[in-house]
Scaffold this motif. Structure first.
Motif, PDB file in Angstrom:
ATOM      1  N   THR A 180       0.826  -1.204   0.000  1.00 44.31           N
ATOM      2  CA  THR A 180       0.000   0.000   0.000  1.00 44.31           C
ATOM      3  C   THR A 180       0.863   1.259   0.000  1.00 44.31           C
ATOM      4  N   HIS A 214       2.367   1.775  -3.292  1.00 47.88           N
ATOM      5  CA  HIS A 214       1.410   2.357  -4.236  1.00 47.88           C
ATOM      6  C   HIS A 214       1.336   3.869  -4.059  1.00 47.88           C
ATOM      7  N   LEU A 215       1.393   4.341  -2.831  1.00 48.69           N
ATOM      8  CA  LEU A 215       1.351   5.778  -2.602  1.00 48.69           C
ATOM      9  C   LEU A 215       2.619   6.473  -3.091  1.00 48.69           C
ATOM     10  N   VAL A 263       1.699   6.927  -6.627  1.00 48.50           N
ATOM     11  CA  VAL A 263       0.732   8.018  -6.744  1.00 48.50           C
ATOM     12  C   VAL A 263       1.443   9.370  -6.670  1.00 48.50           C
ATOM     13  N   THR A 274      -6.145  14.213  -5.955  1.00 43.42           N
ATOM     14  CA  THR A 274      -5.930  12.779  -6.172  1.00 43.42           C
ATOM     15  C   THR A 274      -4.916  12.241  -5.174  1.00 43.42           C
ATOM     16  N   ASN A 280      -6.578  12.347  -1.570  1.00 39.19           N
ATOM     17  CA  ASN A 280      -7.644  11.354  -1.435  1.00 39.19           C
ATOM     18  C   ASN A 280      -7.098   9.934  -1.414  1.00 39.19           C
ATOM     19  N   GLU A 281      -6.065   9.673  -2.215  1.00 41.18           N
ATOM     20  CA  GLU A 281      -5.440   8.351  -2.202  1.00 41.18           C
ATOM     21  C   GLU A 281      -4.783   8.082  -0.851  1.00 41.18           C
ATOM     22  N   GLU A 282      -4.144   9.096  -0.291  1.00 39.71           N
ATOM     23  CA  GLU A 282      -3.524   8.940   1.031  1.00 39.71           C
ATOM     24  C   GLU A 282      -4.580   8.559   2.071  1.00 39.71           C
ATOM     25  N   HIS A 317      -6.351   4.899   1.188  1.00 37.95           N
ATOM     26  CA  HIS A 317      -5.501   3.736   1.412  1.00 37.95           C
ATOM     27  C   HIS A 317      -5.101   3.598   2.877  1.00 37.95           C
TER      28      HIS A 317
END
Length: 247
Positions: free
Chosen positions: A113, A116-117, A120, A215, A218-220, A223
């Motif tokens: 995870t 992935h960030l 991002v 983006t 919000n992803e932070e 996740h």
């Protein structure tokens, strides 16, 4: 249109599917779990998403800041997100060794995870907010077809440690914090300086800086929520050993 009639879908899993305008008529749905980008959702004649969104705002006040266009609110949101992740990192370090590499139900592990960030950040902050064309971090993790494009001939590390990923995350966080320190409403409203090439994310052109930054934020948040959910599950599976009294 696909129709499922008199089907037994007990235990079915729908992953990365588009159910826009789907209708469930005469169904039995008990102990179901829906997690995704849900717009209008009517259950037995009641549009429920307003209730869901209000409850999520109550549970996660940072969401209110994430929807704001005010620089001070965005700076506050970033501080809260960093504090939440710091607490979760401390938590996983207190759990059994290797927990950070364990996933639940096919989901990413905590390390994956965080990787992935990293991806991002490279995609939506460095390229779309800052307009940089530097290579993506090899440690980042995204969809396989995208990683083939962004990494090229670079070799993805087999399984980096939590410490290795956190070191990259700290450097990236410092970039965001420094940028947010003096950002203005005009700069947020400006068109994002997305490089004029065919690299990921190609559909970012025409968006504002604020939307691209959104983006990242919000992803932070999303996740982190997923990560905590899965750590809760792992904690239930591996309860702490009972304390044996001495003497």
């Amino acid at each position: 249109m696909r129709r499922f009639v008199d089907e037994d879908l007990t235990g079915a899993e729908f992953r990365e599917v588009d159910l826009t305008r789907a209708r469930f008529v005469g169904v039995v749905m008990d102990d179901a779990d829906i997690d995704g980008q849900v717009g209008r959702l009517v259950v037995n004649g009641v549009e429920v998403m307003a209730f869901v969104e209000a409850e999520l705002d109550r549970r996660y006040p940072v969401r209110l800041l994430l929807r704001s266009d005010e620089p001070d609110d965005l700076r506050g949101a970033w501080r809260l997100l960093r504090e939440e992740w710091a607490g979760t990192v401390a938590r996983v370090r207190a759990m059994p060794e290797g927990t950070e590499h364990r996933g639940v139900g096919g989901e990413w592990s905590m390390v994956q995870t965080l990787r992935h960030l990293v991806f991002v950040h490279d995609s939506w902050f460095r390229r779309c907010v800052l307009g940089l064309t530097e290579p993506f971090t090899t440690l980042g993790l995204g969809p396989p077809v995208v990683m083939e494009q962004v990494l090229g001939d670079a070799v993805e590390p087999p399984r980096p440690s939590l410490g290795e990923v956190l070191a990259v995350r700290e450097r990236q966080a410092a970039e965001v914090e420094a940028w947010l320190a003096d950002v203005t409403p005009d700069r947020l409203a400006a068109s994002a300086p997305v490089p004029d090439d065919d690299r990921w994310p190609p559909y970012a052109r025409g968006r504002t800086v604020r939307r691209c930054l959104g983006t990242v934020l919000n992803e932070e948040h999303a996740h982190h929520r997923f990560c905590v959910r899965d750590l809760d599950t792992l904690a239930r599976e591996d309860p702490p050993a009972p304390v044996v009294p001495v003497g």
